[in-house]
Each structure stands twice: as structure tokens, then as C-alpha cells.
Scaffold this motif. Structure first.
Motif, short mmCIF file in Angstrom:
data_model
loop_
_atom_site.label_atom_id
_atom_site.label_comp_id
_atom_site.label_asym_id
_atom_site.label_seq_id
_atom_site.Cartn_x
_atom_site.Cartn_y
_atom_site.Cartn_z
N ARG A 148 5.65 5.25 3.05
CA ARG A 148 5.50 6.71 3.07
C ARG A 148 6.80 7.29 2.50
N THR A 149 6.71 8.52 2.03
CA THR A 149 7.89 9.14 1.44
C THR A 149 8.10 10.54 1.98
N PHE A 150 9.35 10.98 1.93
CA PHE A 150 9.66 12.38 2.25
C PHE A 150 9.67 13.24 0.97
N SER A 151 9.32 12.63 -0.17
CA SER A 151 9.42 13.34 -1.46
C SER A 151 8.30 14.32 -1.72
N LYS A 152 7.13 14.07 -1.16
CA LYS A 152 5.97 14.85 -1.59
C LYS A 152 5.66 15.96 -0.58
N ALA B 159 0.86 -1.19 0.00
CA ALA B 159 0.00 0.00 0.00
C ALA B 159 0.90 1.24 0.00
N ASP B 160 0.95 1.90 -1.12
CA ASP B 160 1.83 3.06 -1.32
C ASP B 160 1.06 4.32 -0.90
N GLU B 161 1.55 4.97 0.14
CA GLU B 161 0.89 6.18 0.65
C GLU B 161 1.75 7.41 0.40
C1 LIG Z 1 2.12 6.77 -6.09
C2 LIG Z 1 3.56 7.19 -6.02
N1 LIG Z 1 4.40 6.47 -5.29
C3 LIG Z 1 5.70 6.81 -5.19
C4 LIG Z 1 6.20 7.90 -5.87
C5 LIG Z 1 7.66 8.23 -5.79
O1 LIG Z 1 8.05 8.37 -4.50
P1 LIG Z 1 9.57 8.49 -4.09
O2 LIG Z 1 10.05 9.82 -4.52
O3 LIG Z 1 9.47 8.32 -2.62
O4 LIG Z 1 10.32 7.36 -4.73
C6 LIG Z 1 5.38 8.66 -6.65
C7 LIG Z 1 5.93 9.82 -7.38
O5 LIG Z 1 5.36 10.39 -8.25
C8 LIG Z 1 4.03 8.30 -6.73
O6 LIG Z 1 3.19 9.00 -7.50
#
Ligand SMILES: Cc1ncc(COP(=O)(O)O)c(C=O)c1O
Length: 354
Positions: A209-213, A183-185
Motif C-alpha cells: 500500500r502507498t501513502f502517495s495516492k 500484489a500492488d494495491e
Molecule cells: C500501480 C502503481 N503502483 C505504484 C505506484 C507508485 O507508488 P509510490 O508512489 O508509492 O512509489 C504507482 C504510481 O503511479 C502505480 O500506478
């Protein structure tokens, strides 16, 4: 050609995926769902504070893991630090999928699920979102009867914006005890919903979870994978012990230390999204509901003109026709209110009235 070794068959067969990353710096970046203002000042200070040893040494992970586990309310045994979500996707495939195994993807969605699955030699099967871009629960349940090794889900989903309701996710988890459910959040902060608490209840669940967004660190590549300790240990065995860099760790800790900054950004994006949705409705531009920091519109054969018209005004958005097999779909990232007002003015100039 000259008898030199060929790449693996799975690599030769991969569909190319090259997102348009270059030359974006001067534009209003509404094309990659990034944070449009950058991280809080403390992050840049932490980076400036790195010394020669920090740069010369391999990174130390334990203190950061402990701190980030605390931030997300899990034990360090329930999480891994990853080089963004992409590293977590790659790792899940490497840990659970043998060549020829089935990986299930609900499309259109984030391209890297298919990318890593195809690269590993897995058989990728897909279920499509409905024409209204709703979550296709019944068809997904039917596909799960084949017992794929791994199922990728994103909520909110990119590029559709669709959210998976908790009851839908629970139904999927229960119907597929033999499938690893990822489950990608990545946009979870914007939707305000999360399945993170469920990793203790569902032994087949991985949450990322990511620190990217929302936290604004896309350039540094750091995220977290959460799951039960047994899965975490297996994933840890397959994970490079060096995958996350020292600068990314320092930045993530600084961002974690200023949760107010993220909350303010998320609230600002929420207000700006409402503003953008109202403007799209007023202009008669068809759009889909979104739980993320972006809105998908369907403008039919006007897509090329819309994307080009915005680009001429210094505004970058993403043409998503490749995801749908026909022109029309354009994804627009939501930034701050002033940025959104600039976008709306441009849309008013470009979009033919009446
Ligand atoms: C649904 C989803 N998951 C992951 C990512 C990328 O995340 P990360 O930068 O953590 O690799 C994106 C980036 O557009 C995304 O849209």
C-alpha cells in the motif's frame, strides 16, 4: 570512449523510462493519479512542527511501524516501511531474484516492475491484458507453469483500471506456490478491495500500500509492504536501514491520524468518476471500466489533439500510447467534482460532435 568503466550490461540494456515530471505545478494535475487536493491540514502542521533534531538525526522507525501496523491491522513483524511502493518493488527484486531468473509482468502495467527487474539482470516475461483490458487469467496460469521467481500484479491496475477478482487472485496464488506474488494495491483505497488479510494464508504473497495516492503524500515517498514474518525478515535483511525519511514518517503518522479525510476524498473521487464516465459516454468517447482514481479512454487518432487541447486549457492528462504500441490511449486522473466539471467542459469544447 576513453577506457573508463562501463555501466553493468543490464543497465546498458534497460529501456529508458522518464515520466514527464517537470513543470506541472500550475496545471490541473490529472496526469499522475495523485491526490488532486493535497493531504489533510494535519500533515502540513506535522511537517511544520519538525525541529532541528528531527532534521539532524537519522530517523527512528519502531514507533511509526507500530502505529502503521495498527492502522492496517497487522503485526509489526508482518510489515516494512518503504520509500513508496517503488522501494518495495526494488526490494522484492533484490531479495528474491538472481540475474537470469524469470520475472513475470502482466502488461500494460506500472513501468517500475519491468524497470527494477531489467536493472537486476532478470529475464522479464510478459502476459498481455485482453483487448478489452480484462485480466488474462488463463494465459497467466499457463505462464506460471514456468515457475517464475516473482510475479507482479496490480489491482486496480495502472493504466488499465482493471481489478483482479478475489477468486482470480486466489487461483493464481494456489497455482504458483514457488513464485513470489507481489500484489500492488496503490489504488486499493479507491477500489475498496484488498488482499492484505491473505498474507497469513498464502506464504508466497506480498501486498503493498502507498501513502502517495489516496493519502496525498506522493512527494514524500512512503508506503508499506505486508507479508508473512519469514518473508518480512528476509526482505528486512536486504533493505537499507535508512530508506524512509523523518518528514515522510511524520506526514504518514499525521495522515493516519485523520482517516476521515481520506475517506471523504475517496468518496468524492467515486462520485466524480461516475460523473466523468457519464460525460464520456454522452460524448461518445470510448472508455474502460476502472477501479482506481483514473479512467483510460481510447480515442484512436484523436489522442494527440485531445491531450494538446486539454493542455492548452491547463489540464494535464497522460498519453499512454507507449504502453499499447499504438496511439489512442489516454489516462485521465479523477479528482474532485469541481475539477471534473472543469475537465468535462474542456472535453465538450474539444471533442468534435456528431
Ligand atoms: C500501480 C502503481 N503502483 C505504484 C505506484 C507508485 O507508488 P509510490 O508512489 O508509492 O512509489 C504507482 C504510481 O503511479 C502505480 O500506478
Amino acid at each position: 570512449m576513453n577506457g573508463a568503466p562501463l555501466p553493468r550490461r543490464a543497465v546498458r540494456r534497460m529501456r529508458p523510462y522518464r515520466p514527464p515530471l517537470e513543470g506541472r505545478r500550475r496545471g490541473l494535475r490529472l496526469d499522475f493519479n495523485e491526490n488532486t487536493v493535497g493531504p489533510p491540514a494535519g500533515v502540513l502542521e506535522a511537517l511544520a512542527g519538525l525541529d532541528a533534531d528531527d532534521v539532524a538525526m537519522y530517523p527512528e522507525y519502531a514507533p511509526a511501524r507500530a502505529r502503521l501496523a495498527q492502522l492496517f491491522g497487522v503485526s509489526p513483524r508482518e510489515m516494512l516501511l518503504t520509500a513508496g511502493t517503488d522501494d518495495a518493488i526494488h526490494l522484492a527484486v533484490d531479495t528474491f531474484v538472481d540475474p537470469g531468473d524469470e520475472v513475470l509482468v502482466v502488461e500494460p502495467t506500472y513501468a517500475m516492475y519491468r524497470f527494477y527487474a531489467e536493472r537486476s539482470g532478470a529475464r522479464v516475461r510478459t502476459v498481455r491484458y485482453t483487448p478489452q483490458l480484462r485480466f488474462p487469467l488463463a494465459r497467466l496460469l499457463a505462464a506460471l507453469q514456468r515457475r517464475p521467481r516473482l510475479l507482479f500484479l496490480a489491482s486496480p491496475n495502472n493504466p488499465t483500471g482493471t481489478m483482479i477478482a478475489p477468486v482470480e487472485l486466489r487461483t493464481v496464488l494456489r497455482a504458483a506456490p514457488k513464485t513470489v506474488v507481489f500484489a500492488d494495491e496503490a489504488y486499493g483505497e479507491f477500489s475498496g478491495t484488498s488482499a492484505l488479510g491473505w498474507i497469513r494464508r498464502h506464504p508466497n504473497l506480498i501486498v503493498t500500500r502507498t501513502f502517495s495516492k489516496a493519502r496525498g503524500l506522493a512527494g514524500l515517498r512512503i508506503g508499506c509492504l505486508f507479508t508473512n514474518p519469514r518473508f518480512a525478515a528476509a526482505l528486512g535483511r536486504a533493505h537499507s536501514p535508512y530508506s524512509v525519511g523523518t518528514a515522510a514518517i511524520a506526514a504518514a503518522l499525521a495522515a493516519a491520524g485523520d482517516p476521515g479525510a481520506m475517506d471523504r476524498y475517496v468518496a468524492e473521487v467515486g462520485r466524480a468518476r461516475t460523473l466523468l464516465e457519464a460525460a464520456l459516454d454522452r460524448l461518445g468517447i470510448p472508455r474502460f471500466p476502472s477501479g482506481g482514481n483514473f479512467v483510460l479512454v481510447d480515442v484512436g487518432d484523436r489522442a494527440t489533439a485531445l491531450v494538446a487541447g486539454l493542455a492548452r486549457r491547463g489540464i494535464l492528462v497522460r498519453d499512454r500510447r507507449a504502453d499499447f504500441g499504438r496511439a489512442g490511449y489516454v489516462r485521465i486522473t479523477v479528482g474532485t467534482t469541481p475539477q471534473t466539471r472543469r475537465l468535462i467542459r474542456a472535453l465538450e469544447e474539444i471533442w468534435p460532435r456528431g
